[in-house]
Design a protein around this motif. Structure first.
Motif, PDB file in Angstrom:
ATOM      1  N   GLU A   1      14.795  62.921  73.429  1.00 35.94           N
ATOM      2  CA  GLU A   1      13.948  63.056  72.255  1.00 35.94           C
ATOM      3  C   GLU A   1      14.768  62.944  70.981  1.00 35.94           C
ATOM      4  O   GLU A   1      15.936  63.330  70.940  1.00 35.94           O
ATOM      5  CB  GLU A   1      13.231  64.412  72.277  1.00 35.94           C
ATOM      6  CG  GLU A   1      12.248  64.577  73.424  1.00 35.94           C
ATOM      7  CD  GLU A   1      11.509  65.910  73.334  1.00 35.94           C
ATOM      8  OE1 GLU A   1      11.808  66.690  72.397  1.00 35.94           O
ATOM      9  OE2 GLU A   1      10.635  66.151  74.187  1.00 35.94           O
TER      10      GLU A   1
ATOM     11  N   SER B   1      15.619  64.175  67.289  1.00 36.32           N
ATOM     12  CA  SER B   1      15.520  65.431  66.563  1.00 36.32           C
ATOM     13  C   SER B   1      14.689  65.241  65.298  1.00 36.32           C
ATOM     14  O   SER B   1      14.471  64.116  64.834  1.00 36.32           O
ATOM     15  CB  SER B   1      16.910  65.935  66.183  1.00 36.32           C
ATOM     16  OG  SER B   1      17.506  65.056  65.231  1.00 36.32           O
ATOM     17  N   ARG B   2      14.205  66.347  64.734  1.00 37.61           N
ATOM     18  CA  ARG B   2      13.435  66.273  63.493  1.00 37.61           C
ATOM     19  C   ARG B   2      14.273  65.626  62.390  1.00 37.61           C
ATOM     20  O   ARG B   2      13.769  64.819  61.610  1.00 37.61           O
ATOM     21  CB  ARG B   2      13.014  67.682  63.063  1.00 37.61           C
ATOM     22  CG  ARG B   2      12.166  67.720  61.796  1.00 37.61           C
ATOM     23  CD  ARG B   2      11.702  69.138  61.504  1.00 37.61           C
ATOM     24  NE  ARG B   2      10.860  69.184  60.318  1.00 37.61           N
ATOM     25  CZ  ARG B   2      11.324  69.259  59.067  1.00 37.61           C
ATOM     26  NH1 ARG B   2      12.637  69.296  58.866  1.00 37.61           N
ATOM     27  NH2 ARG B   2      10.486  69.299  58.039  1.00 37.61           N
ATOM     28  N   LYS B   3      15.555  65.945  62.362  1.00 39.48           N
ATOM     29  CA  LYS B   3      16.448  65.371  61.366  1.00 39.48           C
ATOM     30  C   LYS B   3      16.542  63.859  61.531  1.00 39.48           C
ATOM     31  O   LYS B   3      16.538  63.107  60.547  1.00 39.48           O
ATOM     32  CB  LYS B   3      17.833  66.007  61.495  1.00 39.48           C
ATOM     33  CG  LYS B   3      18.848  65.510  60.477  1.00 39.48           C
ATOM     34  CD  LYS B   3      20.176  66.230  60.648  1.00 39.48           C
ATOM     35  CE  LYS B   3      21.200  65.713  59.625  1.00 39.48           C
ATOM     36  NZ  LYS B   3      22.516  66.403  59.783  1.00 39.48           N
ATOM     37  N   GLN B   4      16.632  63.388  62.786  1.00 34.49           N
ATOM     38  CA  GLN B   4      16.718  61.955  63.040  1.00 34.49           C
ATOM     39  C   GLN B   4      15.444  61.233  62.614  1.00 34.49           C
ATOM     40  O   GLN B   4      15.491  60.156  62.034  1.00 34.49           O
ATOM     41  CB  GLN B   4      16.980  61.696  64.532  1.00 34.49           C
ATOM     42  CG  GLN B   4      18.397  61.995  64.984  1.00 34.49           C
ATOM     43  CD  GLN B   4      18.557  61.815  66.481  1.00 34.49           C
ATOM     44  OE1 GLN B   4      17.781  62.371  67.264  1.00 34.49           O
ATOM     45  NE2 GLN B   4      19.558  61.039  66.876  1.00 34.49           N
ATOM     46  N   VAL B   5      14.294  61.860  62.918  1.00 33.06           N
ATOM     47  CA  VAL B   5      13.012  61.240  62.560  1.00 33.06           C
ATOM     48  C   VAL B   5      12.877  61.128  61.044  1.00 33.06           C
ATOM     49  O   VAL B   5      12.469  60.082  60.515  1.00 33.06           O
ATOM     50  CB  VAL B   5      11.836  62.048  63.141  1.00 33.06           C
ATOM     51  CG1 VAL B   5      10.506  61.518  62.603  1.00 33.06           C
ATOM     52  CG2 VAL B   5      11.849  61.983  64.668  1.00 33.06           C
ATOM     53  N   LEU B   6      13.222  62.208  60.335  1.00 38.16           N
ATOM     54  CA  LEU B   6      13.133  62.176  58.879  1.00 38.16           C
ATOM     55  C   LEU B   6      14.085  61.129  58.288  1.00 38.16           C
ATOM     56  O   LEU B   6      13.731  60.394  57.366  1.00 38.16           O
ATOM     57  CB  LEU B   6      13.456  63.559  58.303  1.00 38.16           C
ATOM     58  CG  LEU B   6      12.407  64.660  58.554  1.00 38.16           C
ATOM     59  CD1 LEU B   6      12.917  65.990  58.049  1.00 38.16           C
ATOM     60  CD2 LEU B   6      11.095  64.289  57.862  1.00 38.16           C
ATOM     61  N   ARG B   7      15.291  61.083  58.838  1.00 38.41           N
ATOM     62  CA  ARG B   7      16.268  60.102  58.361  1.00 38.41           C
ATOM     63  C   ARG B   7      15.787  58.683  58.638  1.00 38.41           C
ATOM     64  O   ARG B   7      15.935  57.786  57.802  1.00 38.41           O
ATOM     65  CB  ARG B   7      17.613  60.351  59.058  1.00 38.41           C
ATOM     66  CG  ARG B   7      18.720  59.391  58.614  1.00 38.41           C
ATOM     67  CD  ARG B   7      19.993  59.683  59.378  1.00 38.41           C
ATOM     68  NE  ARG B   7      21.044  58.743  59.005  1.00 38.41           N
ATOM     69  CZ  ARG B   7      22.222  58.659  59.614  1.00 38.41           C
ATOM     70  NH1 ARG B   7      22.512  59.489  60.612  1.00 38.41           N
ATOM     71  NH2 ARG B   7      23.123  57.779  59.226  1.00 38.41           N
TER      72      ARG B   7
ATOM     73  N   CYS C   1      12.592  57.626  58.999  1.00 37.49           N
ATOM     74  CA  CYS C   1      11.459  57.280  58.138  1.00 37.49           C
ATOM     75  C   CYS C   1      11.920  56.983  56.712  1.00 37.49           C
ATOM     76  O   CYS C   1      11.454  56.031  56.075  1.00 37.49           O
ATOM     77  CB  CYS C   1      10.432  58.415  58.136  1.00 37.49           C
ATOM     78  SG  CYS C   1       9.582  58.621  59.711  1.00 37.49           S
TER      79      CYS C   1
END
Length: 208
Positions: free
Chosen positions: A165, A167-173, A175
């Motif tokens: 999965e 991470s939230r940090k990866q998804v934000l980065r 986007c």
């Protein structure tokens, strides 16, 4: 096409080497344009008859400019110029110009005559403006395409995450990065030189 070694050339230095890339204006930037190569070495064979005087028709000018734009960013051109970079990087700019001049002569337009005509686009009104902008956009995009093996952006160094999965940090980065990528100069240049039907694919490729 294979990428050039990271320390071989920078985008800025390659752009300088390709300063004569667009046939339009070449006579003003250089004391002389490359002479015709022997028929056996040409990429594009010259037409049997070349126009050398008079006025180049709008139809002929549009045909050449559009063909040159397609040729410059074609897979074949990227492969040929990448091979040249590996042995003689400083010759890339001249070779790219040679390809344009040979293409011009394959369209039945003598090279010096054609350059003089394209250096006066005002004679065609606004009809040639957009195709010329697309050709210049292809010229600007070519250094990046050559240095990244045809990619708009080089891949990250090291292994790529292929499972698990994000991470939230990866998804934000991701986007945030995608929004910046879609407004970046390489993508805008690629969109400028693409047909409307190709635009979605260009955006998807850049995000990937």
């Amino acid at each position: 096409p294979p990428s050039a070694p990271a320390d071989a050339l920078s985008v800025s230095s390659l752009t300088e080497l390709i300063s004569n890339l667009s046939a339009s204006g070449a006579l003003q930037r250089a004391p002389a344009i490359p002479p015709p190569r022997p028929a056996s070495k040409r990429r594009f064979a010259a037409a049997a008859t070349l126009q050398r005087e008079g006025r180049l028709s709008l139809e002929a000018a549009l045909g050449y400019v559009r063909a040159a734009r397609e040729m410059l960013i074609s897979e074949e051109t990227l492969v040929l110029l990448s091979k040249e970079m590996s042995s003689n990087a400083k010759a890339v700019g001249e070779l790219a110009l040679v390809y344009q001049l040979e293409l011009m002569e394959s369209h039945g337009i003598e090279r010096e005559f054609g350059i003089r005509q394209l250096d006066n686009p005002a004679q065609y009104g606004d009809a040639l403006a957009a195709p010329m902008r697309e050709l210049h956009a292809a010229c600007r995009a070519l250094p990046t395409l050559l240095l990244t093996g045809g990619r708009l952006f080089p891949p990250a160094e090291g292994a790529l995450q292929a499972s698990g999965e994000l991470s939230r940090k990866q998804v934000l980065r991701l986007c945030t990065g995608m929004s910046k990528v879609l407004l970046s100069e390489p993508v805008l240049d690629a969109l400028t030189q693409s047909d409307a039907s190709e635009a979605p694919a260009v955006c998807v490729r850049a995000q990937r």
